[in-house]
Design an enzyme around this catalytic site. Structure first.
Site, mmCIF file in Angstrom:
data_model
loop_
_atom_site.group_PDB
_atom_site.id
_atom_site.type_symbol
_atom_site.label_atom_id
_atom_site.label_comp_id
_atom_site.label_asym_id
_atom_site.label_seq_id
_atom_site.Cartn_x
_atom_site.Cartn_y
_atom_site.Cartn_z
ATOM 1 N N ALA A 239 0.803 -1.225 0.000
ATOM 2 C CA ALA A 239 0.000 0.000 0.000
ATOM 3 C C ALA A 239 0.836 1.276 0.000
ATOM 4 O O ALA A 239 0.692 2.128 -0.895
ATOM 5 C CB ALA A 239 -0.949 -0.022 1.195
ATOM 6 N N ARG B 167 2.407 10.488 -11.131
ATOM 7 C CA ARG B 167 1.362 11.393 -11.654
ATOM 8 C C ARG B 167 1.896 12.808 -11.827
ATOM 9 O O ARG B 167 1.424 13.556 -12.682
ATOM 10 C CB ARG B 167 0.171 11.447 -10.686
ATOM 11 C CG ARG B 167 -0.815 10.331 -10.882
ATOM 12 C CD ARG B 167 -1.971 10.423 -9.920
ATOM 13 N NE ARG B 167 -2.806 11.604 -10.155
ATOM 14 C CZ ARG B 167 -3.940 11.847 -9.517
ATOM 15 N NH1 ARG B 167 -4.370 10.997 -8.607
ATOM 16 N NH2 ARG B 167 -4.643 12.928 -9.774
ATOM 17 N N SER C 97 0.882 -4.425 -4.149
ATOM 18 C CA SER C 97 -0.402 -3.726 -4.170
ATOM 19 C C SER C 97 -1.603 -4.636 -3.917
ATOM 20 O O SER C 97 -2.525 -4.700 -4.699
ATOM 21 C CB SER C 97 -0.565 -3.040 -5.539
ATOM 22 O OG SER C 97 -1.657 -2.167 -5.545
ATOM 23 N N CYS D 267 -5.466 -6.917 4.453
ATOM 24 C CA CYS D 267 -6.647 -7.045 5.326
ATOM 25 C C CYS D 267 -7.627 -8.074 4.791
ATOM 26 O O CYS D 267 -8.534 -8.505 5.502
ATOM 27 C CB CYS D 267 -7.371 -5.716 5.441
ATOM 28 S SG CYS D 267 -6.245 -4.340 5.612
#
Lengths: 463, 463
Positions: free
Chosen positions: A16, A27, A46, A50
């Site tokens: 994450a 970006r 990625s 959880c």
């Protein structure tokens, strides 16, 4: 034609925090301005850690659905991802990282202009005889989950012992019950889910017993019995020996900051890497985010290390925006967590009673029994809401909710109230959504705020 | 023995606001200090008006379950309740109210020391031919709901027309579908639920059509056809004549402030009674609360009249605490409303685009499509979240959510953010609850805040 000096961002850890940082940096800065290399020691990047208990439990069958993006998708955005590549040393003065290829064992130094440390968390493993035996499983990374699921599918183990009653331990206990195993859960503490106060945690224990989990609380594990072949056969506590074909460790995690610490990057009292609110470490051009860092608890004011995907994503995004030349900050957390254990939804935010006392607050607590919907509306289920407020000031310090469907996410209103430093008196006026399918006319959160405000007032009139 | 001068509190209106005020005043002042008389023109006190559509639709069979407390329960607490007793004149200089017994038509003046005006709302009734015909029903008070349900049970009407596409109109349309009627809904506006922006309201229209409601939008009602016996037979619009065995009016309400206004008690631009934040009117010792008052919208800063049980309860409680010698305030509202129309959950808070423009804000809006749970978790359903933020400052001005199960109550986090004047940039850091059964790792509210913050930033870089 502008000839920018091509810089290199090296990211250690591809889940994450690391991938969010890489994506945001990309970006804002194109591949002719910034080269991005991610090294990840596992087989995946990625993914939703959880989601692992749900894969093991068969709620989510396809492990691939836990993967948000593949290395190929990142490569398409000019983010180079190297899997099974472990960073083994950071040389901050030289601006380079030694990376080992876990497939062939070779190593090389990779240079960087900016370094992003996103090394995640390290599961606690008990230093006890047999703890490393075959059949004793951690569930930290996706590979662990896939392995465990495969073993259950193929070997059909009958008895499982879960060691540790935190979120992961409980979610794993439920997952194993769901797969038809006889499940025992052992914890040194007197209650499961120590992030809740005992009165709230007791409801969680009831839910676990309700689905047949055999709970042994207040019993520290003393060791693991193994067969001649080195396989785990039982878990031993002071009081008993629990036979086990399978053991799952859910003893919590600590920040995976060893690599950074060895390089002289500052870590704090929690063991996590220290960063500022832009996610810069104290070392020039080294950034960190995710489970390996510590952050500020906005209620206690102290440092805290909370391993949670949502923080990792936010921190990674903030780091990436700043790496990309923008400005973003991560001010801290208020300690919100939600979980679903069998039918029971559990939520907490802020400080519990013990944490409030530890932080030096003189606090009082109220507990309210209510329903999730108007009492007359079908599907209304009971929920218990607890609020903790500072004496005199009436400042909200924390909240806990245990209930059934539609209970847990109500904690968000409390989390936003905490974020803004509201008092329980102010909270009594909050304009929360009301309609019979969603809440009683006095929302449980409002009733609790009212009771807490009354308790603060009574307490002051006594003084 | 202390001989306090016995004072008298007279309460006009026995629903949420009036009974909350009476109860709170009683908690703080005993019967030897304060006499409390409530006059209520209907047959019931303290009921959930919001539950009426669910009683008509058969979701809640027993009308009594909508009643929170009976007159006898209030009498046990020394609160005298007189039913079918209508206040017809307030004499503020004389400190008395003329009360008519609706059973026998007799009238008498009741004196007061403090007066609580809780006269509720008045449903809008179109001034059109046939609007008062038999078979044309309002649904304002519990008696209306009981009557309507009885007619459906006994007369088994086949075709119903609902006039007005606000919350009550839509909830009634759904209730009538549930009872097996063919239902048409007519509204002068181009969309149902005008408190939403058109892009969000369109989803509600789709849901209604999905359960078979025949929608006629942009068609003002021009009249009602009646039989020779004076019964409604059809609803006429410019475009069509819709046959009807039953008509339900859902044209909204206005504050029921006529009685107060006639007595010289100040009302404001919305038509509602003006109060301060302690719920005192501008007239000495006259208090007001509930649907008959106007309050402050904390985002627009302007006065607003919103008929909602949750406000009435809170305002009544505040009035009662102050009447009882305590201190409490009702600072205003942020315009939160939630509703469930068929499978679709709808929520809004703050200002919509039109309202923001009307209040003088230069605003921008973002819309995010997301899911209620992690995408891979079973039961994840789509939800659309819209945020409206002020240009430059980035202050959150409003939010709207349309989705399926577990969507609507997420508006509470937005409502608390609005209450605290947060910017969308600040909101990107909010520590909202995350676990796969409850939210994607980026909660829809957080994604929307991020997109809104990016839109504000882009907008500024253009300027």
């Amino acid at each position: 034609m502008r000839m920018a000096a091509l810089e290199r961002l090296l990211v250690i850890g591809g889940d994450a925090a690391g991938m969010s940082a890489a994506s945001q940096a990309r970006r804002r800065r194109g591949p002719d301005d910034l080269e991005i290399l991610v090294v990840e020691r596992g087989h995946h990047v990625s993914y939703s850690a959880c989601g692992i208990p749900y894969h093991v439990g068969g709620v989510v069958d396809d492990a691939d659905s836990l993967i948000a993006r593949t290395p190929a998708e990142f490569r398409d955005r000019d983010i180079e991802v190297r899997l099974r590549a472990e960073a083994v040393e950071i040389d901050v003065s030289g601006g380079r990282v030694r990376v080992r290829d876990l497939e062939d064992g070779t190593e090389r130094w990779e240079p960087y202009d900016d370094l992003m440390v996103a090394t995640g968390a390290v599961p606690a493993r008990p230093r006890l005889p047999g703890a490393d035996a075959e059949g004793v499983h951690g569930v930290q990374v996706l590979d662990d989950g896939i392995t465990l699921r495969r073993i259950i599918d193929r070997e059909a183990p009958r008895r499982a012992v879960v060691v540790g009653g935190g979120y992961i331990g409980l979610e794993m206990a439920e997952a194993l019950v769901r797969r038809g195993l006889e499940v025992s859960l052992v914890d040194a503490a007197d209650q499961p889910m120590r992030t809740l106060d005992p009165d709230m945690g007791a409801l969680v224990a009831d839910a676990l017993r309700g689905v047949g989990v055999d709970l042994h609380l207040g019993e520290p594990v003393e060791g693991f019995d193994t067969s001649a072949g080195g396989r785990v056969t039982a878990v031993r506590t002071a009081g008993r020996t629990l036979p086990a074909d399978l053991v799952v460790l859910g003893l919590g995690v600590r920040p995976g900051a060893d690599l950074a610490r060895a390089a002289g990057i500052e870590t704090g009292p929690t063991g996590g890497i220290v960063t500022d609110r832009r996610m810069r470490t104290r070392t020039e051009r080294v950034w960190a985010a995710g489970d390996c860092v510590e952050t500020r608890h906005l209620v206690s004011g102290g440092p805290v290390a909370i391993a949670l995907g949502t923080h990792a994503n936010k921190q990674g995004r903030v780091a990436g925006i700043n790496l990309g030349g923008g400005y973003a900050t991560f001010p801290g957390v208020v300690g919100t967590a939600v979980s679903k254990i069998c039918r029971v939804e559990v939520a907490r935010t802020g400080l519990n009673e013990r944490e409030a006392a530890d932080a030096g607050f003189d606090a009082l607590a109220v507990v309210v029994e209510s329903t999730t919907r108007a009492g007359y509306y079908p599907g209304a289920t009971p929920m218990r809401t607890k609020l903790i407020a500072e004496r005199r000031s009436g400042r909200l310090l924390g909240g806990q909710i245990v209930g059934e469907e539609n209970a847990a996410k109500r904690v968000d209103a409390l989390a936003v109230a905490l974020w803004n430093g509201m008092t329980v008196e102010e909270m009594t006026g909050l304009d929360l959504g009301y309609a019979p399918p969603f809440a009683p006319v006095w929302d449980p959160v409002l009733i609790a705020a009212r009771k807490a405000a009354e308790a603060v007032e009574r307490d002051m009139s006594k003084a």
